[in-house]
Scaffold this motif. Structure first.
Motif, mmCIF file in Angstrom:
data_model
loop_
_atom_site.group_PDB
_atom_site.id
_atom_site.type_symbol
_atom_site.label_atom_id
_atom_site.label_comp_id
_atom_site.label_asym_id
_atom_site.label_seq_id
_atom_site.Cartn_x
_atom_site.Cartn_y
_atom_site.Cartn_z
ATOM 1 N N VAL A 1 36.478 62.923 63.378
ATOM 2 C CA VAL A 1 37.262 64.110 63.040
ATOM 3 C C VAL A 1 38.554 63.705 62.330
ATOM 4 O O VAL A 1 38.960 64.329 61.331
ATOM 5 N N ALA A 2 39.211 62.651 62.823
ATOM 6 C CA ALA A 2 40.449 62.184 62.194
ATOM 7 C C ALA A 2 40.188 61.677 60.783
ATOM 8 O O ALA A 2 40.986 61.914 59.864
ATOM 9 N N LEU A 3 39.071 60.976 60.596
ATOM 10 C CA LEU A 3 38.731 60.470 59.263
ATOM 11 C C LEU A 3 38.435 61.616 58.305
ATOM 12 O O LEU A 3 38.847 61.599 57.140
ATOM 13 N N GLU A 4 37.739 62.628 58.790
ATOM 14 C CA GLU A 4 37.394 63.775 57.944
ATOM 15 C C GLU A 4 38.647 64.517 57.495
ATOM 16 O O GLU A 4 38.659 65.146 56.429
ATOM 17 N N ALA A 5 39.713 64.440 58.296
ATOM 18 C CA ALA A 5 40.968 65.104 57.939
ATOM 19 C C ALA A 5 41.719 64.357 56.841
ATOM 20 O O ALA A 5 42.684 64.892 56.285
ATOM 21 N N ARG A 6 41.283 63.120 56.524
ATOM 22 C CA ARG A 6 41.896 62.339 55.447
ATOM 23 C C ARG A 6 40.824 62.057 54.399
ATOM 24 O O ARG A 6 40.205 60.994 54.389
ATOM 25 N N PRO A 7 40.560 63.016 53.502
ATOM 26 C CA PRO A 7 39.489 62.832 52.511
ATOM 27 C C PRO A 7 39.654 61.581 51.658
ATOM 28 O O PRO A 7 38.661 60.962 51.273
ATOM 29 N N ASP A 8 40.893 61.195 51.353
ATOM 30 C CA ASP A 8 41.101 59.998 50.530
ATOM 31 C C ASP A 8 40.635 58.741 51.255
ATOM 32 O O ASP A 8 40.012 57.855 50.665
ATOM 33 N N VAL A 9 40.898 58.667 52.570
ATOM 34 C CA VAL A 9 40.470 57.501 53.344
ATOM 35 C C VAL A 9 38.949 57.525 53.523
ATOM 36 O O VAL A 9 38.285 56.492 53.404
ATOM 37 N N ALA A 10 38.405 58.703 53.790
ATOM 38 C CA ALA A 10 36.952 58.831 53.948
ATOM 39 C C ALA A 10 36.238 58.443 52.659
ATOM 40 O O ALA A 10 35.194 57.777 52.684
ATOM 41 N N SER A 11 36.800 58.840 51.515
ATOM 42 C CA SER A 11 36.202 58.494 50.227
ATOM 43 C C SER A 11 36.249 56.991 49.976
ATOM 44 O O SER A 11 35.280 56.400 49.478
ATOM 45 N N ALA A 12 37.371 56.358 50.344
ATOM 46 C CA ALA A 12 37.495 54.910 50.157
ATOM 47 C C ALA A 12 36.497 54.165 51.044
ATOM 48 O O ALA A 12 35.922 53.151 50.629
ATOM 49 N N LEU A 13 36.267 54.673 52.243
ATOM 50 C CA LEU A 13 35.294 54.045 53.135
ATOM 51 C C LEU A 13 33.883 54.240 52.596
ATOM 52 O O LEU A 13 33.073 53.298 52.582
ATOM 53 N N ALA A 14 33.581 55.445 52.128
ATOM 54 C CA ALA A 14 32.261 55.720 51.578
ATOM 55 C C ALA A 14 31.994 54.883 50.328
ATOM 56 O O ALA A 14 30.851 54.521 50.043
ATOM 57 N N GLY A 15 33.054 54.560 49.593
ATOM 58 C CA GLY A 15 32.907 53.724 48.407
ATOM 59 C C GLY A 15 32.970 52.242 48.705
ATOM 60 O O GLY A 15 32.989 51.424 47.778
ATOM 61 N N ALA A 16 33.022 51.887 49.992
ATOM 62 C CA ALA A 16 33.082 50.492 50.436
ATOM 63 C C ALA A 16 34.311 49.773 49.893
ATOM 64 O O ALA A 16 34.319 48.551 49.742
ATOM 65 N N GLU A 17 35.380 50.545 49.600
ATOM 66 C CA GLU A 17 36.630 49.942 49.154
ATOM 67 C C GLU A 17 37.430 49.414 50.342
ATOM 68 O O GLU A 17 38.276 48.525 50.188
ATOM 69 N N ILE A 18 37.188 49.969 51.515
ATOM 70 C CA ILE A 18 37.805 49.502 52.753
ATOM 71 C C ILE A 18 36.709 49.412 53.803
ATOM 72 O O ILE A 18 35.623 49.982 53.629
ATOM 73 N N ASN A 19 36.987 48.704 54.886
ATOM 74 C CA ASN A 19 36.009 48.606 55.968
ATOM 75 C C ASN A 19 36.379 49.566 57.100
ATOM 76 O O ASN A 19 37.494 50.129 57.113
ATOM 77 N N PRO A 20 35.477 49.787 58.066
ATOM 78 C CA PRO A 20 35.757 50.747 59.138
ATOM 79 C C PRO A 20 37.036 50.453 59.917
ATOM 80 O O PRO A 20 37.769 51.382 60.285
ATOM 81 N N ALA A 21 37.319 49.173 60.180
ATOM 82 C CA ALA A 21 38.535 48.840 60.930
ATOM 83 C C ALA A 21 39.779 49.223 60.144
ATOM 84 O O ALA A 21 40.752 49.757 60.694
ATOM 85 N N GLN A 22 39.785 48.959 58.838
ATOM 86 C CA GLN A 22 40.917 49.339 58.004
ATOM 87 C C GLN A 22 41.081 50.856 57.965
ATOM 88 O O GLN A 22 42.199 51.373 58.030
ATOM 89 N N ALA A 23 39.966 51.562 57.856
ATOM 90 C CA ALA A 23 40.021 53.022 57.803
ATOM 91 C C ALA A 23 40.671 53.587 59.059
ATOM 92 O O ALA A 23 41.527 54.490 58.986
#
Length: 399
Positions: free
Chosen positions: A97-119
């Motif tokens: 839920v917290a990740l969904e509230a930050r679309p920019d972070v969710a998009s970066a994770l979906a694009g494999a630009e960051i890893n789950p721990a960083q997100a």
């Protein structure tokens, strides 16, 4: 949230089949370069899978996907279905839920630009920032994620105010830390369990400040120089692993704490009383010592701790302490309390097993009936002490 039809499920099956085939292939047939690239590809797969899983968890919560299963929530259903704990299921849903509230972070994770721990670190850090500044904080941390791992990002997240508002950075950081410390104070925990092999095992959660203090204490006690100073040259064994060394230092720390530095409980402080004979104390007899908390320790351990702070040997044939005050004082002395506790190990109520060290000393016969403040007193837990006085029509004094 807009979700595609059954495509997600089909793609998950394809990915699962592909991974199953990859696992069936012998790893040693892959060269060094291919192995490195494969590991990087798997890291990207993990990031995309984590983003998709978070999105699906939020969607499942929105549509009530758990209701047909009879589970009370999506978190509980997911925990049962994946054989994880309910706590893990709830944590996963909260993070989703917290990740969904930050679309920019969710998009970066979906694009494999960051890893789950960083997100997770970025989302948590941004949540501490006032809403009007969150986009800037998120952009800054996402940029830093390209060159910093999760632990470094956590540090940068705590100092994000230096970038957002350098003038008010100190005050804002202090306020954020105060909020964090207040939450930490509500989450402190400590538990212990006794094993059959002569050890106790515990678990604790403390604020960062106290954890840092404890770590520094253990390092100072367990350091080579400290061990040699306490036990002589050659006493430091470099083959002992750090966790064992810290465990030894922790035991040493407990024995160093002085009784005078701890608050009283029922007038006896936190002193541990070891009941032993004078022959045992002098080394003429090898007999287990009995702690007032009910546990037994070896004769060697009893003699070793007898002289240390916080440990008092209750020598059964000893003299030199006034234990009988008659009617000259109302309350039992510390020495009297400890002596009574060596005779009565628990509350004297027949159905109560509260240790004597946690009890109050009740006059027997009652003080108002002429009873003296001596060793005829009996330990009673606060509840049974008050019940006895209530039966007599009087309340016990504040002891």
């Amino acid at each position: 949230m807009q979700m595609g039809a059954g495509g997600v499920r089909e793609w998950a099956r394809v990915a699962d089949d592909a991974l199953a085939h990859a696992l069936a292939a012998p790893a040693w047939s892959t060269g060094a370069e291919d192995t490195r690239e494969a590991l990087l590809e798997l890291a990207r797969v993990e990031a995309r899978a984590a983003a998709l899983k978070a999105r699906l968890l939020v969607h499942a919560e929105e549509i009530g996907a758990h209701q047909e299963s009879g589970a009370e929530s999506v978190a509980v259903w997911h925990a049962r279905a994946t054989r994880t704990t309910v706590a893990q299921g709830r944590a996963a849903l909260r993070e989703a839920v917290a990740l969904e509230a930050r679309p920019d972070v969710a998009s970066a994770l979906a694009g494999a630009e960051i890893n789950p721990a960083q997100a997770k670190v970025i989302v948590d850090a941004v949540a501490e920032v006032p809403e009007e500044d969150r986009d800037r904080a998120s952009t800054y941390l996402l940029e830093k994620a390209g060159t910093h791992h999760a632990k470094d990002l956590r540090v940068l997240g705590r100092r994000v105010w230096e970038v957002l508002d350098s003038v008010a950075a100190d005050a804002r950081e202090s306020a954020a830390l105060e909020r964090q410390e207040a939450r930490a104070a509500q989450r402190v925990r400590f538990s212990m369990v006794e094993h059959d092999d002569g050890t106790m095992e515990g678990w604790f959660r403390v604020p960062v400040l106290h954890g840092a203090m404890l770590r520094k204490m253990l390092i100072s006690i367990g350091a080579p120089k400290a061990r040699r100073a306490a036990e002589g040259a050659g006493s430091y064994d470099p083959t002992i692993k750090t966790p064992a060394r810290w465990g030894q230092a922790f035991c040493d720390l407990i024995e160093r704490i002085e009784d005078k530095d701890l608050p009283d409980r029922a007038g006896c402080g936190a002193t541990v009383v070891v009941t032993m004979t004078i022959e045992n104390l002098q080394g003429q007899l090898e007999q287990a010592g009995l702690l007032d908390t009910g546990e037994k320790i070896s004769a060697t351990a009893a003699r070793r701790v007898a002289a240390r702070a916080g440990i008092i040997p209750a020598v059964l044939d000893g003299t030199g302490m006034v234990l009988d005050w008659g009617r000259t004082r109302r309350f039992h002395t510390r020495a009297q309390r400890m002596a009574i506790a060596t005779v009565h190990r628990t509350c004297v109520h027949p159905d109560c097993d509260v240790p004597a060290s946690h009890c109050e000393i009740d006059h027997d016969p009652p003080w108002e009936s002429g009873g003296g403040t001596d060793l005829t007193g009996k330990p009673r837990c606060p509840r049974h002490h008050r019940e006895r006085h209530r039966d007599r029509g009087t309340d016990p004094p504040d002891d």
